[in-house]
Write a protein that holds these residues in place. Sequence first.
Motif: not given
Ligand code: KG4
Length: 357
Positions: A11-13, A115-117, A148-150, A189-193, A195-197, A286-290, A319-322
């Motif tokens: 969902d990121d351009t 690419a995430h790596i 990540s999310g996927g 949404y997105p839940g990760g940030p 939940v972290a907060q 790597g990846g969004g959760v990172a 650079y963790c998220t897409d």
């Molecule tokens: O890498 P990404 O942007 O997209 C995919 O390739 O999936 O990852 C998005 C995921 C989402 O599930 C989002 O909730 C999670 O990364 N995310 C986080 C944080 N920021 C984004 N999860 C935990 N803590 C964060 N700060």
Amino acid sequence: MKILAIETSCDDTGVAVLEIRNSKFEIRSNVVSSQVKLHKKYGGVYPSLAKREHQKNLPLVLEKALKEAKNPKLDLLAVTIGPGLEPCLWTGINFAIDLAKKMNLPLVPVNHVEAHILVNFINGPWMKTHDRRFLSREIFPAVCLVVSGGHTQLILMKSIGNYKILGETRDDAAGECLDKTARILGLGYPGGPAVAQFASRFKTYRRRASVRLPRPMIYTKDYDFSFSGLKTAVLYEFKKRSPKIRGSKKYIREMCFEVQQAVIDVLIKKTMKAAKNYKAKSIIIGGGVAANKELRKQFAEKIRKEIPYSKFYIPDSEYCTDNGLMAAIAAYYRRKGKTKNWKKIRANANLKIGEYL
Ligand code: KG4
Ligand code: ZN
């Protein structure tokens, strides 16, 4: 050499311009347009909606990226072809092919997980080198965790392009579990940030362990993961409480703290096990959760304590998220795969790491 890369796997351009000069990576631009607001309304990503947004955003994001890079003379174009959401991937691919035809430039297909790596190779002053000999002496074998999310995968990396998947999630990805938890708790949404907060506001010293969630598959012998049971445990725990408790900040903070910790515990346990078994010179994440602060902190501490001889790489949070930059870096290492045979460039929602077409 200047590379322009396009990323639309979810969902990121993203569009970025990367310059490689004197063995150094220089970021000329890295523009990301996030669809968070749109998907917030629905509590998740809808592929057809996301596709339309990419179509709308791509020309604008491209224009901005080119302008920021001061209208560079490009040598190469790149585009993510998978894994990801197929309609979204196709939007980026069609846009990239049109551009490549117009500019008469070859196109490099990029694997999103790789690419995430590889985006880690831009991090820190001494990493701004693409010298392969240096990388193999210092870094490989590496154990990589992409979360990540996927995706949730543990990968053994012997060199750039040489990967073996050690394990992966059998159901939901770690980010997906956090996104679903946030939806149950009504955090959007997105839940990760989110939940972290909330988790960061839970005062552990007052903790009376009223919420206790499982750590799925933490002690299994393999390197696989499973996070859908954790999400279900969150749902049952939530349903069991009275509306008054459920709605209280204290409870939401505690639940966020516990689910985040459950995810971190499992990820760290399995990654450390792989690192020790494969005598990894480095651990690459790597990846969004990172982007998660607690995960970053706890991983760093654990590695320092248990395998201090291993190096630890994790990208800056942005650079963790897409983003487009990660695709540009991956394209640089995969530049031999460039082509003007457009028919070969196809979306593959289930592309495995190490595959490019
Ligand atoms: O890498 P990404 O942007 O997209 C995919 O390739 O999936 O990852 C998005 C995921 C989402 O599930 C989002 O909730 C999670 O990364 N995310 C986080 C944080 N920021 C984004 N999860 C935990 N803590 C964060 N700060
Ligand atoms: Zn991603």
